[in-house]
Design a protein around this motif. Structure first.
Motif, PDB file in Angstrom:
ATOM      1  N   GLU A  32      13.533  53.499 -42.778  1.00  0.00           N
ATOM      2  CA  GLU A  32      14.087  53.651 -41.410  1.00  0.00           C
ATOM      3  C   GLU A  32      14.394  51.945 -41.277  1.00  0.00           C
ATOM      4  OE1 GLU A  32      12.854  55.056 -36.981  1.00  0.00           O
ATOM      5  OE2 GLU A  32      11.817  55.807 -38.830  1.00  0.00           O
ATOM      6  N   ALA A  33      15.321  51.565 -41.433  1.00  0.00           N
ATOM      7  CA  ALA A  33      15.609  50.200 -41.126  1.00  0.00           C
ATOM      8  C   ALA A  33      16.413  49.812 -39.846  1.00  0.00           C
ATOM      9  CB  ALA A  33      16.269  49.506 -42.323  1.00  0.00           C
ATOM     10  N   VAL A  34      16.053  48.973 -38.998  1.00  0.00           N
ATOM     11  CA  VAL A  34      16.556  48.868 -37.804  1.00  0.00           C
ATOM     12  C   VAL A  34      16.938  47.281 -37.602  1.00  0.00           C
ATOM     13  CG1 VAL A  34      16.211  48.389 -35.424  1.00  0.00           C
ATOM     14  CG2 VAL A  34      15.375  50.275 -36.651  1.00  0.00           C
ATOM     15  N   ARG A  61       9.100  45.101 -27.552  1.00  0.00           N
ATOM     16  CA  ARG A  61       9.805  45.919 -26.879  1.00  0.00           C
ATOM     17  C   ARG A  61      10.507  47.143 -27.655  1.00  0.00           C
ATOM     18  NH1 ARG A  61      10.986  41.815 -23.473  1.00  0.00           N
ATOM     19  NH2 ARG A  61      12.997  41.681 -24.194  1.00  0.00           N
ATOM     20  N   GLU A  62      11.196  46.520 -28.554  1.00  0.00           N
ATOM     21  CA  GLU A  62      11.930  47.462 -29.592  1.00  0.00           C
ATOM     22  C   GLU A  62      11.220  48.469 -30.401  1.00  0.00           C
ATOM     23  OE1 GLU A  62      15.513  48.774 -31.555  1.00  0.00           O
ATOM     24  OE2 GLU A  62      15.491  47.237 -30.010  1.00  0.00           O
ATOM     25  N   ALA A  63      10.096  47.986 -31.048  1.00  0.00           N
ATOM     26  CA  ALA A  63       9.085  48.689 -31.690  1.00  0.00           C
ATOM     27  C   ALA A  63       8.415  49.686 -30.764  1.00  0.00           C
ATOM     28  CB  ALA A  63       7.801  47.835 -32.320  1.00  0.00           C
ATOM     29  N   ASP A  64       7.899  49.192 -29.668  1.00  0.00           N
ATOM     30  CA  ASP A  64       7.363  50.142 -28.746  1.00  0.00           C
ATOM     31  C   ASP A  64       8.189  51.314 -28.203  1.00  0.00           C
ATOM     32  OD1 ASP A  64       5.159  48.942 -28.712  1.00  0.00           O
ATOM     33  OD2 ASP A  64       5.392  47.709 -26.821  1.00  0.00           O
ATOM     34  N   SER A  69       4.007  51.784 -34.018  1.00  0.00           N
ATOM     35  CA  SER A  69       2.778  51.070 -33.811  1.00  0.00           C
ATOM     36  C   SER A  69       2.587  49.855 -34.694  1.00  0.00           C
ATOM     37  CB  SER A  69       1.500  52.198 -33.867  1.00  0.00           C
ATOM     38  OG  SER A  69       1.411  52.543 -35.159  1.00  0.00           O
ATOM     39  N   THR A  70       3.115  50.163 -35.938  1.00  0.00           N
ATOM     40  CA  THR A  70       3.146  49.300 -36.919  1.00  0.00           C
ATOM     41  C   THR A  70       4.451  49.248 -37.915  1.00  0.00           C
ATOM     42  OG1 THR A  70       1.734  50.493 -38.638  1.00  0.00           O
ATOM     43  CG2 THR A  70       0.462  48.840 -37.360  1.00  0.00           C
ATOM     44  N   ARG A  89       1.300  35.862 -33.498  1.00  0.00           N
ATOM     45  CA  ARG A  89       1.065  36.449 -32.117  1.00  0.00           C
ATOM     46  C   ARG A  89       0.501  37.796 -32.274  1.00  0.00           C
ATOM     47  NH1 ARG A  89       3.640  34.297 -27.664  1.00  0.00           N
ATOM     48  NH2 ARG A  89       2.463  36.108 -26.554  1.00  0.00           N
ATOM     49  N   HIS A  90       0.816  38.693 -33.252  1.00  0.00           N
ATOM     50  CA  HIS A  90       0.864  40.065 -32.995  1.00  0.00           C
ATOM     51  C   HIS A  90       0.653  40.722 -34.687  1.00  0.00           C
ATOM     52  CE1 HIS A  90       1.757  40.657 -29.023  1.00  0.00           C
ATOM     53  NE2 HIS A  90       2.865  39.850 -29.242  1.00  0.00           N
ATOM     54  N   PRO A  91      -0.217  39.991 -35.502  1.00  0.00           N
ATOM     55  CA  PRO A  91      -0.497  40.471 -36.654  1.00  0.00           C
ATOM     56  C   PRO A  91      -0.798  41.909 -36.896  1.00  0.00           C
ATOM     57  CG  PRO A  91      -2.437  39.052 -36.153  1.00  0.00           C
ATOM     58  CD  PRO A  91      -1.185  38.940 -35.112  1.00  0.00           C
ATOM     59  N   GLU A  92      -1.667  42.527 -35.810  1.00  0.00           N
ATOM     60  CA  GLU A  92      -1.977  43.811 -35.730  1.00  0.00           C
ATOM     61  C   GLU A  92      -0.925  44.799 -35.915  1.00  0.00           C
ATOM     62  OE1 GLU A  92      -0.965  43.163 -31.636  1.00  0.00           O
ATOM     63  OE2 GLU A  92      -2.090  41.855 -33.246  1.00  0.00           O
ATOM     64  N   ARG A  93       0.375  44.498 -35.602  1.00  0.00           N
ATOM     65  CA  ARG A  93       1.644  45.353 -35.437  1.00  0.00           C
ATOM     66  C   ARG A  93       2.372  45.215 -36.916  1.00  0.00           C
ATOM     67  NH1 ARG A  93       3.259  46.986 -30.226  1.00  0.00           N
ATOM     68  NH2 ARG A  93       4.478  48.351 -31.345  1.00  0.00           N
ATOM     69  N   LEU A  94       1.895  44.610 -37.690  1.00  0.00           N
ATOM     70  CA  LEU A  94       2.600  44.516 -39.086  1.00  0.00           C
ATOM     71  C   LEU A  94       2.137  45.052 -40.205  1.00  0.00           C
ATOM     72  CD1 LEU A  94       4.034  40.654 -38.828  1.00  0.00           C
ATOM     73  CD2 LEU A  94       4.931  42.826 -38.183  1.00  0.00           C
ATOM     74  N   GLN A  95       2.715  45.606 -41.079  1.00  0.00           N
ATOM     75  CA  GLN A  95       2.210  45.891 -42.344  1.00  0.00           C
ATOM     76  C   GLN A  95       2.634  45.002 -43.469  1.00  0.00           C
ATOM     77  OE1 GLN A  95       4.365  50.019 -42.945  1.00  0.00           O
ATOM     78  NE2 GLN A  95       3.462  50.818 -40.757  1.00  0.00           N
ATOM     79  N   SER A  96       3.526  44.320 -43.217  1.00  0.00           N
ATOM     80  CA  SER A  96       4.096  43.163 -44.069  1.00  0.00           C
ATOM     81  C   SER A  96       4.988  42.284 -43.455  1.00  0.00           C
ATOM     82  CB  SER A  96       4.461  43.777 -45.557  1.00  0.00           C
ATOM     83  OG  SER A  96       5.866  44.061 -45.537  1.00  0.00           O
ATOM     84  N   LEU A  97       5.235  41.041 -43.996  1.00  0.00           N
ATOM     85  CA  LEU A  97       6.170  40.035 -43.646  1.00  0.00           C
ATOM     86  C   LEU A  97       7.315  39.692 -44.850  1.00  0.00           C
ATOM     87  CD1 LEU A  97       6.811  38.371 -41.187  1.00  0.00           C
ATOM     88  CD2 LEU A  97       5.349  36.564 -42.185  1.00  0.00           C
ATOM     89  N   ALA A  98       8.465  39.764 -44.477  1.00  0.00           N
ATOM     90  CA  ALA A  98       9.648  39.204 -45.442  1.00  0.00           C
ATOM     91  C   ALA A  98      10.280  38.188 -44.778  1.00  0.00           C
ATOM     92  CB  ALA A  98      10.458  40.479 -45.951  1.00  0.00           C
TER      93      ALA A  98
END
Length: 255
Positions: A32-34, A61-64, A69-70, A89-98
């Motif tokens: 599910e890529a946005v 906002r987009e994620a909410d 949640s992540t 700022r929001h590491p708790e919202r991420l599963q990984s970073l690219a």
């Protein structure tokens, strides 16, 4: 099992849909890529108070709105700088970073060569829009790279916003405080795609520096690519495979 959820942030030139159409197709229906456009271009000109935090808030906002949640976050060029700011700022919202050649990675003690790149960017400020774009593109690649001429057709309407948008990015890079300590504490997988034909004093040094900051950092070099023929548009199948592996590794680590 939840689907793989990924938000894709574009650079300061192409709209998100154009930038990521090939990559989203290559990723397939199980992702599910946005492709999220930058807040910067929501109006005819950049908001006076725009900064990377404006974009970070837009991602939240987009994620909410989607009930995420992540999620996995990917950013290219200016969008890569936003992704770094979001991770701080929001590491708790991420599963990984690219990161696909992020345009900026903080105001740290860079090498003289990297500092010169930013002095060269400063010298672009007084140029008219057409000359600005040519000079801006030239700074992003190795000297031997031949950049294509501007298309003979009439530019799309969105192109008129880009010089002002790029200037807005360059201004916020001068003042934004990216928390290096927060990035160093980000222990989830970080993937970095680097074009071997991009300016090594710019994106090459950013890759080298971030490799010493993130605890779990993996670099993939695309030998034939540079900043303006990036892998998400030119080699989407290869990049999609690397991203799927990256996301699967993050999933195996768990929450």
């Amino acid at each position: 099992m939840e689907p793989t959820r990924a938000m894709l942030l574009p650079g300061s030139v192409l709209p998100a849909e154009l930038a990521y159409a090939a990559l989203i197709e290559a990723l397939g229906p199980d992702v599910e890529a946005v492709a999220k456009d930058l807040e910067l271009y929501g109006d005819d000109k950049p908001p006076a108070d725009w900064s990377l935090d404006t974009e970070v808030e837009g991602v939240v906002r987009e994620a909410d709105a989607r009930g995420w949640s992540t999620f996995h976050l990917l950013g290219y060029s200016g969008g890569g700088a936003v992704a770094l700011a979001f991770a701080a700022r929001h590491p708790e919202r991420l599963q990984s970073l690219a990161l696909l050649e992020p345009a900026w990675a903080g105001r740290w003690d860079w090498s003289p060569a990297h500092a010169q790149v930013w002095k060269d960017h400063d010298s672009l400020e007084a140029l008219p829009p057409d000359e600005f774009m040519k000079a801006f593109m030239r700074l992003a690649v190795r000297p031997d790279v031949v950049l294509p001429p501007p298309p003979a057709s009439v530019p799309p309407p969105w192109m008129a916003q880009r010089p002002a948008g790029i200037r807005a990015f360059l201004r916020t890079f001068k003042s934004y405080e990216l928390d290096r300590g927060m990035l160093a504490s980000f222990d989830l997988p970080v993937f970095f795609a680097l074009g071997a034909r991009s300016n090594p004093d710019d994106y090459g040094e950013i890759a080298s520096r971030l490799s010493t900051v993130f605890p779990d950092f993996r670099l993939e070099v695309f030998e034939e690519r540079h900043h303006f023929d990036p892998p998400h548009r030119i080699e989407p199948e290869r990049l999609a495979g690397l991203l799927r592996n990256h996301w699967e590794r993050a999933a195996r680590r768990g929450p």
